[in-house]
Each structure stands twice: as C-alpha cells, then as structure tokens.
Enzyme design. Structure first.
Site, PDB file in Angstrom:
ATOM      1  CG  ASP A  99     -16.237  11.293 -34.797  1.00  0.00           C
ATOM      2  OD1 ASP A  99     -16.305   9.982 -35.319  1.00  0.00           O
ATOM      3  OD2 ASP A  99     -15.687  11.606 -33.632  1.00  0.00           O
TER       4      ASP A  99
ATOM      5  CG  ASP B 114     -11.458   6.643 -32.636  1.00  0.00           C
ATOM      6  OD1 ASP B 114     -11.206   7.556 -33.488  1.00  0.00           O
ATOM      7  OD2 ASP B 114     -12.699   6.292 -31.829  1.00  0.00           O
TER       8      ASP B 114
END
Length: 744
Positions: free
Chosen positions: A463, A529
């Site tokens: 990430d 996301d």
C-alpha cells in the site's frame, strides 16, 4: 577529411502499425509517419513522403522548414514545448545535437534505407559546445506499441558547473485530423473518470505532482478523430511508464503541427549532472489504434508477452480488510479462513493491523514487528491454518510510510521526507519514509525480509496511502521524489530476488499507482478502494485501456457497500468482479447459507473461465445507451468468448432494442447462450425469444453455471445486427457464452 554523419530513413512495421523515421543529415530522428501500416516501401517512397511532409512557406515564419525531432529542439525554430530543458550555470540551455552513430538492434545502420520489423533504433548524438551527449532509443514492439526514452550525459571536464536538468520529455507527432482529446480525471474511490474535449491551439498538459501516479492520472492521454469509440475511429495515445511525478501533454501549434508527449516531472535540483553523469527518462509509450479497443490491445499484448507476466491461473483472493478492519482477533480470522476455503478461495490476505501499535490509522506504521499483544503466538497459527486449508497466505505492508506515533519515527525523525526542518502536512495521520536514505532503505528491507523468512507468505499487498508533499531530504533540503520512486522499485525488485515466486499487488489509496513502471515489479494493481459494483463498472472499463483484466484486482463486495452505502444483489457484485482478478472483500461469517452457496458457484464459474478472461482480447461495444455496457473477452483463435451485459441504469425506452457483440470471426457460426449461476431466477429479468429456456435453466445451475439453448448466428451478424437486449432492472449483470458451432 571529416566522416559524414550516419544518415538513413528507417521504416519499422509490426501488427498493423508503421513507424517511418527520418535520421538524415546528422539530425535527431523525426517521425514522418506513425499510424496505420504502409506496406512495403522503397527508399524513393520514403524520401518522397519526407518531402511531402514539408509544409509550404508562409509569411512571418522561419525561413527554413521547422524540423520536429522526437526530442523537440528549439534551435530548429520549434516554438512548442522543448524536449530538453536545462542549463549549466545559466548557459547551454539550447543544445544542438549532431548524430554520431546509428544502430538497429545493436548493429550499425549501413544503408540509406532500412525496412524491417519490430526492434530498437538507437541514436547517439553530441553537442561539444554544450558539453552534452544524448542517446535516444526508439522501439517498435511486436504488439505495435512504440516506446522511446532518452539519456542525457554531461561530457564536461572535471570542475565544470553541474548541468541542471529541468525536463526531459519526448514527443510523437499526430495528424491534424486527430482533434479530440480523451484523458481521465478521478479521485479516491472514483478513479479514472473519462473526459473529452477538443484539441485547440495551445497545450493541454496533465501534471502529476503527488509522488505517485495518482487517482486522477491521465493513464493514457489520447487524441483521435472526433467521435472515436471503442471499435472505430483512429486514435493515438501516450503513457509515461513512471510511478512518481510525471506529465503528459497534447500540443497544437499555430502552424497546425501537433504532438503527444510526456516524461518525468522533475522537481528543482532533482537531477544535476556532474562530469560523466547521466539521467535516463522513463519510457514514453505510444499506442495507435483504429478504435480504443485496438489501442488497448497493443498494451495488453505487450504486457502478456513479457517474461515476468503472471501466467499461472490468477488465484481467487479473499482480503480481510472490510470484514475486520483493525479488529484483529485470531479466532475470528481463522473462522474467516475456513469460510473462505469452503467457497473455493485460493489466497487469503491479512490486511492492515497485524503489527505493533496498530490498533488504528494513527500509530505503528514503520514498526514492522508482529504485535505480541494481539498475536501472542505470532502469525504462525493463522498462516498454518490457511495453508493447511489449501490456500496461499498474503500480508499487507506499507513500506514507504511512517506514523509520527511510532517507535521508528521517534528513533529516526530524520528519516522522514521533510522540508526546511518542518514536517509536511500529515495525510491519513502519516508521513513518508525517505527510502532514498540507505539507512532507511536497509531497515525496511531487513524487517520485510525477516517477516517473509519467518512465515510462508506468497503475496504482499503493498500500500501507499498518501501523496508526497514537501518531500525533501533532511538536512540538505534536496527534493526527494525522484530518488524515492527509484528506491521503491529497488525494494520491490530486491524482495522478489530474495523470494522467488513472491507476488506483489500495487495498492495506493486504491488505484493511485497504476502505470507501466510499477507493473514491471508487481503482479496486479488494486483498481480502487471502492468496490461498489456500479462504480467498478466504470473504473474497470477504463483501467483496461492500459492493463489487461488479469492484472486488475476485482473483489466481490459486501451486500451493503462500505464506501457508498448502496445495496446490491450478489449477482451484480460477483458478475462485475468476474471481469478481472477475482477476489472477495466480505465478512463471510455473516453471509447466509444461500449466499454462500451462490458465492461458491460464482467462484467455480470464475475458475472455469479465467483462462479465457485472462488471455483473450478485451472487447467493448459502442452503444448510444450509456445505461447498458456490453463487454467481454474473445479468445485469440476466435473460437470462444464470454460477454457481459451490465445494466447500469434505466433506459429512456423499453424494451431497449438490439445490442451487438463485436470482435468475433465474421464468417464463423456461433452459438450464444446465457450463463445462469444463481439457484433462483433473478428478479426483474425478462429474456427475449432468442434466449428461450434461460429462465428454466436457473434451477439446473451447477457449480460452474449452466447455459440455455440460445441462438446460432454468424460473427458478422452478431457484430452488425445484434440481438434484442433482455429486460432487466438496473444494477444487474448478465453473462453470455459464445462458442463456435461445430461443422455440420
């Protein structure tokens, strides 16, 4: 006697694309033609095309024709964006490069005309006055993609002033008929939103100053014939293969000349060349196509042809984030693993929250040790249970970031990228760890290596949750984005060398790092996301303009979406996620028995068709009705295809009328059959006559789905005439299998 400089016309051709280059009279390569294949040429024709490209003399312009090289040069009279912007103590800012050698695939070019297939043309040039050397590589790939990059080297002697490189951008010309721009806007949770506008006189420039590709990245900046679509209309596009600061641009001059270009966006002082030092630009990719599908196919075929492209079946992945967030309870996570294995999941990923002090987003980043309070026996029991169940284990890291509230930041505050002794404004309660510092890089590498050594980890979710703002190196104040990007690549590459077979997903606040630079080191990207299927329909539709489906993480969302609050049927969630690298992001312990049965059927369907989805050509039908998306994957031999009908809204007419299925072999006969997965018929669905038997097929659906009898038509009829669309509620996906009928 001074030898004559290399001089040649070079015609490269592959996959329906021609690139005709003029490298005559010691000048840098100029593009005469980039576009549809020209067929076999002679030297005479090449020279004639070069002459035909010279514009007429008009008042108040240069007395000589302005020559546009792939590295645009101001000394020729080019008044657009220059290719090289830099200086040496204020001088040498407008170099005049003269070619000293010319090679094709490493062999010197001997003749005045070269005609060949794909390969690399390497031009070396120098400017003794500016004390600079240039190497320019232009490559035509087998897929028809063009890519080019440049290396500038300071040839000054010791003690000379540094050469400060501000910009090194390359450009490819486009014809005057390409007057409509397509690029992408976007934000967190809604990445790659298409936007179109006319190309007028001036420059349309998209800058990325976030230290990562960005949710609003241009991705592919294209210009084309007005009205170009997926299946028709010439279109030219460029992509900068770089994950840091970058720019793409389209420019049209008052003369009518127009280009597409791009490169790394360098911050002040990031590249300053001492004697003998060099800077190499990222690859600038150019993709021509008759329609956006052909343009996308050139990227897909190139990526699939790389040695490092993932070729084993893309495993069904469950990620635990939306099931547990930071609430890591070992017993609950084991239970989730058992539910996952029962529905056919092949990879289980433990997300954020497993390391020290990480009970929320405000603390712990950088402290890459298993949290002893939450995991008193370490991760071993969970990893062992996951692997005993026949699944791979994956783990989340955010190696480039650090919380101010962490043991690491307290011990080494100087490792944070910062400017002037002040910390940048925080984002998601975190700062950026300066991997350009060898000490910081070595620390992260050691901690990640220790975790990967201790546990059987096959996959990293990598990430990157904030933009790089005020990203300087303490205490020098030197801008650090360029070095940070290279260090991130180096960290990924080193881990892959140490752990053969390790796969990495590029995640950056969702889809904020999607580019051909990071994909050289990773095995898939996280599109967004937001896994609301209605939003994902659009985001996947446009992310496939660059990357093929097998590189796109596509997960089945919870019934009530965590990002938008919308509720959707499982069929829409699963049917949307099927077109990618399938995964699940759902607390399966809360699912009903019926949902788990249907989910297992969707997983089985994916496992039975993923080879087709992940090797076939992506096809997207053009339609005047934006509420129905028709897309699919067609096998390379055109014998098999899977198409999706996604009803994303309500049409202004009912019934909708016909839809078409392009991309099939025109003369072949195909049987088109609906694929039915759920045990119960979908409410709000009405199949037309051609799909007779579809409703009854629902009750017979097996683990991998079943199909109704359908209809038999030629590929030409399906592409030109089409079929009547089913009647459907919005937010539904219907799937069609198209197979060649055996000869009678």
């Amino acid at each position: 006697m001074t030898p004559l400089p290399p001089s040649a016309f070079v015609h490269l051709s592959a996959a329906g694309v021609s690139l005709l280059l003029d490298v005559t009279e010691g000048r840098l390569p100029a593009v005469i033609h980039w576009g549809a294949a020209l067929g076999a040429l002679t030297e005479r024709e090449a020279r004639a095309l070069a002459v035909a490209d010279v514009p007429p003399a008009v008042p108040n312009t240069m007395d000589e024709p302005v020559r546009l090289a792939i590295l645009p040069e101001p000394h020729t009279g080019w008044s657009g964006k220059p290719g090289l912007a830099g200086h040496r103590a204020g001088a040498d800012w407008s170099p005049k490069f003269e070619v000293v050698s010319l090679e094709f695939d490493g062999v010197p070019v001997a003749g005045p005309f070269v005609e060949t297939g794909p390969g690399v043309l390497t031009t070396r040039a120098q400017d003794p006055t500016a004390q600079l050397a240039l190497t320019l590589e232009v490559e035509l790939l087998a897929s028809g993609l063009v890519r080019t990059r440049a290396t500038v080297t300071s040839t000054a002697g010791a003690g000379a002033a540094l050469y400060d490189v501000s910009d090194l951008a390359l450009a490819l010309p486009t014809p005057g008929r390409a007057r409509e721009i397509l690029d992408f806007a976007g934000r967190w949770g809604k990445e790659r939103t298409p936007q179109r506008r006319p190309l007028g006189v001036g420059i349309h420039e998209r800058e990325g100053r976030k230290g990562r590709t960005g949710a609003d990245a241009a991705t592919v900046l294209s210009v084309g014939e007005p009205g170009f679509g997926f299946r028709r209309g010439e279109v030219w596009g460029v992509h900068v293969a770089w994950s840091g600061n970058h720019r793409h641009y389209a420019e049209r001059l008052f003369t009518g000349a127009q280009v597409l270009g791009g490169g790394e966006l360098l911050l002040p002082g990031e590249v300053r060349l001492d004697a003998g030092e060099s800077y190499t630009s990222p690859w600038l990719y150019g993709a021509y196509g008759d329609g956006l599908d052909e343009q996308a196919a050139r990227f897909h075929r190139y990526l699939r042809g790389r040695d490092r492209h993932p070729v084993r079946p893309r495993p069904v992945t469950l990620n635990v984030w939306e099931a547990v967030y930071f609430d890591h309870d070992p017993a609950r996570l084991v239970d989730l693993a058992e539910h996952a294995a029962a529905v056919g999941v092949e990879r289980y990923v433990l997300d954020d929250g497993w390391f020290r002090h990480r009970r929320g987003a405000r603390a712990g980043l950088g402290d890459w040790y298993v949290d002893e309070d939450v995991w008193p026996s370490g991760l071993g029991p969970l990893v062992d249970r996951v692997t005993d169940l026949g699944m791979e284990f994956g783990l989340w890291f955010e190696p480039e970031m650090v919380n101010e509230d962490s043991d690491l930041a307290r011990a080494h505050p100087e490792w944070i990228l910062q400017t002037g002794g002040r910390l940048p404004v925080s984002a998601r309660h975190q700062q950026v760890l300066n991997l350009g510092l060898p000490e910081a890089f070595d620390y992260v590498l050691e901690r990640m290596t220790a975790i990967l050594d201790e546990y059987d980890i096959a996959y990293i979710k990598w990430d990157h949750n904030r933009d790089l703002v005020d990203a300087d190196t303490w205490p020098t104040g030197a801008a650090g984005v360029h070095a940070q990007t290279l260090a991130a690549y180096r960290l990924m590459a080193t881990l892959k060398e140490r752990f053969p077979g390790l796969e990495i997903e590029a995640c950056a606040s969702g889809g904020a790092r999607v580019d051909l630079g990071v994909i050289e080191h990773t095995d898939r990207v996280w599109v967004s996301d937001c896994i609301d299927p209605l939003e994902r329909q659009e985001m996947v539709r446009w992310t496939t303009q660059l990357l093929p489906p097998e590189l796109l993480g596509a997960h089945i969302a919870s019934g009530v979406n965590h990002t938008t609050g919308r509720s959707h049927a499982l069929s829409f969630r699963a049917g949307t996620a099927l077109f990618g690298h399938l995964g699940i992001e759902w607390d399966l312990a809360g699912a009903t028995d019926a949902e788990l049965r249907d989910l297992a059927s969707w997983v089985a369907l994916y496992r039975s068709v993923r080879h087709l989805l992940h090797t076939g050509d992506v096809v997207r039908a053009d339609s005047v009705d934006d509420s129905l998306h028709v897309y699919g994957s067609v096998a390379q031999d055109r014998a098999d295809a899977l198409f999706f009908l996604a009803f994303t809204g309500r049409a202004e007419v009912s019934p909708r009328g016909r839809f078409t299925l392009p991309g099939l072999a025109p003369s072949a006969l195909y049987r088109v059959t609906p694929v039915v997965v759920a045990a119960e018929p979908e409410p709000g669905l009405g199949w037309p006559a051609w799909a007779a038997g579809a409703a009854g097929a629902a009750g017979a659906a097996g683990a991998a789905g079943s199909a109704a009898p359908g209809v038999v038509l030629s590929g030409r009829a399906l592409a030109e005439v089409g079929l009547q669309a089913p009647a459907s509620f919005p937010d539904r996906v219907m799937i069609l299998r198209i197979t060649v009928e055996p000869a009678a």
